[in-house]
Write an enzyme that holds these catalytic residues in place. Structure first.
Site, PDB file in Angstrom:
ATOM      1  N   HIS A  30      32.332   2.414   0.545  1.00  0.00           N
ATOM      2  CA  HIS A  30      31.486   3.537   0.136  1.00  0.00           C
ATOM      3  C   HIS A  30      32.269   4.832   0.278  1.00  0.00           C
ATOM      4  O   HIS A  30      32.474   5.326   1.388  1.00  0.00           O
ATOM      5  CB  HIS A  30      30.219   3.551   0.993  1.00  0.00           C
ATOM      6  CG  HIS A  30      29.308   4.695   0.710  1.00  0.00           C
ATOM      7  ND1 HIS A  30      28.378   5.161   1.624  1.00  0.00           N
ATOM      8  CD2 HIS A  30      29.163   5.501  -0.388  1.00  0.00           C
ATOM      9  CE1 HIS A  30      27.726   6.183   1.109  1.00  0.00           C
ATOM     10  NE2 HIS A  30      28.181   6.409  -0.105  1.00  0.00           N
ATOM     11  N   LEU A  49      35.484   7.258   4.543  1.00  0.00           N
ATOM     12  CA  LEU A  49      35.264   6.019   3.802  1.00  0.00           C
ATOM     13  C   LEU A  49      34.454   5.099   4.713  1.00  0.00           C
ATOM     14  O   LEU A  49      34.858   4.810   5.836  1.00  0.00           O
ATOM     15  CB  LEU A  49      36.594   5.355   3.428  1.00  0.00           C
ATOM     16  CG  LEU A  49      36.504   3.933   2.855  1.00  0.00           C
ATOM     17  CD1 LEU A  49      35.694   3.908   1.567  1.00  0.00           C
ATOM     18  CD2 LEU A  49      37.902   3.370   2.606  1.00  0.00           C
ATOM     19  N   GLU A  50      33.296   4.671   4.218  1.00  0.00           N
ATOM     20  CA  GLU A  50      32.430   3.759   4.975  1.00  0.00           C
ATOM     21  C   GLU A  50      32.636   2.352   4.426  1.00  0.00           C
ATOM     22  O   GLU A  50      32.328   2.079   3.269  1.00  0.00           O
ATOM     23  CB  GLU A  50      30.964   4.196   4.821  1.00  0.00           C
ATOM     24  CG  GLU A  50      29.975   3.360   5.604  1.00  0.00           C
ATOM     25  CD  GLU A  50      28.536   3.845   5.422  1.00  0.00           C
ATOM     26  OE1 GLU A  50      27.744   3.718   6.360  1.00  0.00           O
ATOM     27  OE2 GLU A  50      28.208   4.354   4.320  1.00  0.00           O
ATOM     28  N   ILE A  51      33.176   1.482   5.260  1.00  0.00           N
ATOM     29  CA  ILE A  51      33.420   0.098   4.857  1.00  0.00           C
ATOM     30  C   ILE A  51      32.306  -0.779   5.411  1.00  0.00           C
ATOM     31  O   ILE A  51      31.957  -0.679   6.589  1.00  0.00           O
ATOM     32  CB  ILE A  51      34.804  -0.377   5.340  1.00  0.00           C
ATOM     33  CG1 ILE A  51      35.897   0.343   4.523  1.00  0.00           C
ATOM     34  CG2 ILE A  51      34.949  -1.890   5.221  1.00  0.00           C
ATOM     35  CD1 ILE A  51      37.303   0.004   4.919  1.00  0.00           C
ATOM     36  N   THR A  80      25.365   5.702   6.708  1.00  0.00           N
ATOM     37  CA  THR A  80      25.275   7.099   6.273  1.00  0.00           C
ATOM     38  C   THR A  80      24.044   7.365   5.416  1.00  0.00           C
ATOM     39  O   THR A  80      23.288   8.310   5.678  1.00  0.00           O
ATOM     40  CB  THR A  80      26.550   7.509   5.517  1.00  0.00           C
ATOM     41  OG1 THR A  80      26.801   6.573   4.459  1.00  0.00           O
ATOM     42  CG2 THR A  80      27.752   7.550   6.452  1.00  0.00           C
TER      43      THR A  80
END
Length: 763
Positions: A498, A509-511, A547
């Site tokens: 994301h 960066l959201e993994i 998030t």
């Protein structure tokens, strides 16, 4: 003129470009040690020049720790006492890092103001000895020269730096809620002038070596060397050392003067600053600018101005004393502790906890050339990844490629790239309408519209052409990855990545991993993100992940507050004055009203009443009228190309009137409105940790600050709970729960912290 310059440079200071401090990768190599007992400093003598090499053990960077201070003082005393030594060179043994600043752990370990003040005074004494040295000292700078490192360098009689992109000089202490504490507030204005010094100290920005030379911060530049029998970094350091030794000898022999001729503008500025009236006007204008931009949330900038002013008006002794006192005061503030906590969180989130992937990702393919897809492409080709950008239509593909080129060309305009480098980077991108070349892809990132059936279709199409090792990553902001992976033949190779818009500017960066995602797939996704320069949090799969799930209930409260009659401008003012970089109503416009509607509907179905608040019909009516936010030119505000000022969209009046709610006076003060938003955000964040969506509070804080704009001065939702007090937050939630119901019910983990005052997220 001086006041204008000061205001101009401070216009780049916003509250707050916090913690954009760089992480510098440095490779250790061994130098001979004069004394085996020394672990941080060693020196040798070449002719009559002492070469002092700095090399903090077990670290990629040199930091000014107590151990380094002690060894450095010992070495310099030996040099000053030796009749055979006439000059000295200070150089780092680490390529890419001279000195990166003070050891933050050393500062964090201090329990009292007196301890911190004493550290500052000790550093001032060491640096003063360098400045007053009868034997000339040359600072040979290669790589990052920041904070205390710069304070050491400017106390030397001469500075030589490599003309390399990794060589930057700066005073980033303000980004940690502090100020230069080793004399920098007094020496820097004398060296580069008050306006330039304030610019450096108030913004924390780094300056490249060529710019530093023009400012007078560096005396000579050395071109880096290319490959030879030894690696380029090693050859460059050896060459820099040779040049520095030559200049050190020249200074000792009086063949080279350490004094620099100042230009006309510098002379005029310096003369203007001797006039009391001009100085007072400069102080006044700069203070006004800082107050406006920081909104009183960050104490460090005003104290920096105060310390500089003290030195100029009352003399250096008073300035140094004021500097050490204010340094101590600032380091002990909640704001500094919050910002230092974010720094530690960044360090944590720039590591790959899954280890090295089995196969490096060298060929990337991106599905969808829209805003997000093109943004992902830009940060990928920029780092040398061969990238295919695919879209279904030629118009969309052309637009996406133009976006990538424009992003790179903007760097040329800012002189961060040459035209040749831009074209070389852009050549890594291939735009196409089919799946040709996907058989070589190591990873495919889909950035198509948020529609599950569409994502299923492209996943099936991709799996028909990609190799077995290829990873499929979805850039969804809310759809569960397990649902996307449901149609995959290899769910262990499916993961969420994301990104946040604009991709080239947003650090996070959201993994997202599912129960079936393999460790190697996770390792590869993190490795790609790190290569793209991202700060990474890894979360478990679930609706909204972390998030979006935190943002959604706060946005629901935004709608309710608007329905209760608070106009968008006032709401924006209340949220920015609390520390959010973007006002709440503006944020909806920036995200896109249609996107906000989509997320509200999807998460509302999953979480039910707890995610309620405002009536989503408000968003539905806005979408039906084409009020999609900035991208359509109208949302809560009216947007015009090239016009910064934005007026309220008067066409929203009828929509708001039709959905108006009576405000509840007991929870409608300005402070209550702020805390209604923040407590819903914080409560949801803590619930994500409680449910295992988050692995650590640190990742939660990093995700909230760097992805959603949670106030950096508060350190993130978990740091905020620790510093503000869990009991006080729970009391607030219960007050609002009495007025509105379950949406404000404190989660169990937050209640546990409230019931146990010694229980903290950070020990």
């Amino acid at each position: 003129m001086v006041a204008c310059r000061a205001i101009g440079i401070l216009s780049r200071f916003s509250a707050f470009r916090i913690l954009r401090s760089r992480g510098y990768i440095c490779r250790n190599f061994t130098g001979s040690s004069a004394l085996l007992t020394r672990t941080h400093i060693n020196y040798g003598v070449k002719g009559d020049v002492a070469v002092v090499r700095i090399n903090s053990p077990n670290s990629k960077v040199n930091t000014l720790s107590k151990e380094l201070h002690s060894e450095f003082s010992e070495v310099m005393n030996e040099i000053w006492a030796s009749d055979q030594i006439r000059s000295a060179v200070l150089i780092s043994s680490k390529p890419g890092c001279f000195i990166a600043g003070a050891d933050i752990n050393m500062l964090a370990a201090c329990k009292t103001l007196q301890e911190v003040t004493q550290l500052s005074q000790e550093a001032q004494r060491i640096v003063e000895k360098l400045e007053k040295s009868t034997k000339p000292i040359v600072a040979a700078i290669n790589g990052s020269c920041l904070g205390g490192g710069l304070e050491v360098a400017i106390s030397c009689q001469y500075r030589i730096a490599t003309k390399d992109r990794k060589t930057v000089l700066g005073t980033p202490e303000v980004l940690l809620g502090a100020l230069p504490g080793a004399g920098g507030t007094q020496r820097l204005p004398k060296m580069v002038g008050v306006p330039a010094a304030l610019d450096m100290m108030l913004t924390g920005r780094s300056i490249r070596a060529d710019r530093a030379k023009k400012m007078g911060l560096v005396d000579q530049l050395v071109e880096p060397l290319g490959p030879g029998l030894k690696p380029p970094e090693e050859r460059t350091i050896e060459y820099l050392e040779e040049v520095a030794i030559t200049f050190a000898k020249g200074l000792a022999d009086k063949k080279i003067s350490p004094k620099r001729d100042k230009g006309l503008v510098e002379k005029l500025t310096a003369y203007a600053m001797t006039i009391p009236f001009v100085r007072q006007q400069v102080y006044k204008k700069v203070e006004e600018k800082v107050r406006k931009q920081t909104k009183g949330l960050y104490p460090a900038p005003l104290k920096i101005i105060d310390v500089v002013k003290t030195g100029i008006e009352q003399g250096s002794d008073a300035g140094y004393l004021c500097e050490s006192q204010k340094f101590g005061e600032l380091v002990m503030t909640k704001e500094s502790k919050a910002l230092m906590g974010l720094y530690h969180g960044q360090v944590l989130c720039k590591k790959n906890k899954f280890g090295a992937p089995q196969k490096d990702v060298k060929h990337l393919a991106i599905l969808g050339a829209g805003l997000m897809g093109a943004g992902i492409a830009q940060v990928s080709v920029d780092k040398g990844l061969k990238t295919i950008l695919k879209d279904a239509t030629l118009t969309a593909l052309d637009r996406g490629q133009q976006q990538v080129f424009k992003g790179l060309n903007d760097k040329v305009k800012k002189k961060a790239l040459t035209s040749f480098e831009r074209d070389s980077i852009f050549s890594n991108l291939t735009g196409q309408l089919d799946y040709q070349g996907f058989e070589k892809a190591d990873m495919v990132i889909e950035a198509v519209f948020e529609d599950l059936s569409l994502k299923h279709r492209v996943l099936k199409e991709v799996e028909a052409v990609i190799p077995d090792h290829c990873i499929f990553a979805s850039n969804t902001s809310a759809l569960p990855i397990s649902e996307i992976a449901a149609v995959s033949k290899r769910p262990e190779k499916v993961i969420g990545m994301h990104y946040f818009s604009p991709v080239d500017k947003m650090q996070l960066l959201e993994i997202i991993t599912t129960e079936k995602t393999s460790k190697d797939t996770s390792a590869s996704a993190v490795a790609v993100g790190l290569k793209q320069g991202k700060v990474i949090i890894v979360v478990k799969d679930g609706p909204g992940f972390y998030t979006t799930r935190c943002l959604a209930p706060m946005m629901s409260e935004v709608i309710r507050i608007l329905q209760e009659g608070v106009d968008p401008k006032k709401l924006d003012s209340l949220t920015t004055s609390f520390g959010f970089p973007v006002g709440a109503a503006t944020l909806v416009d920036e995200v896109g009203v249609d996107v906000a509607k989509h997320v509200a509907e999807d998460l509302g179905k999953v979480f039910g009443e707890r995610f309620g608040g405002g009536n989503p019909e408000l968003l539905t009516q806005m979408v039906s009228k084409g009020f999609l936010g900035r991208k359509s030119g109208k949302g809560f505000y009216i947007y015009q190309e090239g016009v910064k000022r934005k007026d309220l969209n008067s066409d929203m009046d009828s929509i708001l009137a039709s959905l108006k709610l009576p405000p509840k006076s007991e929870v409608s003060s300005d402070e209550d409105i702020q805390f209604r938003l923040v407590t819903r955000f914080v409560n949801e964040a803590v619930m994500c940790l409680q449910e295992g969506i988050l692995a650590t509070p640190a990742e939660g804080d990093i995700g909230a600050v760097f992805g959603l704009g949670f106030p950096p001065c508060l350190g993130g939702p978990f740091r905020f709970v620790d510093l503000y007090g869990a009991q006080k937050i729970v009391d607030r939630l219960k007050k609002y729960e009495a007025a509105y119901g379950k949406q404000f019910t404190p989660c169990q983990l937050l209640a546990d912290h409230a019931n146990s005052p010694n229980k903290k997220f950070y020990q």
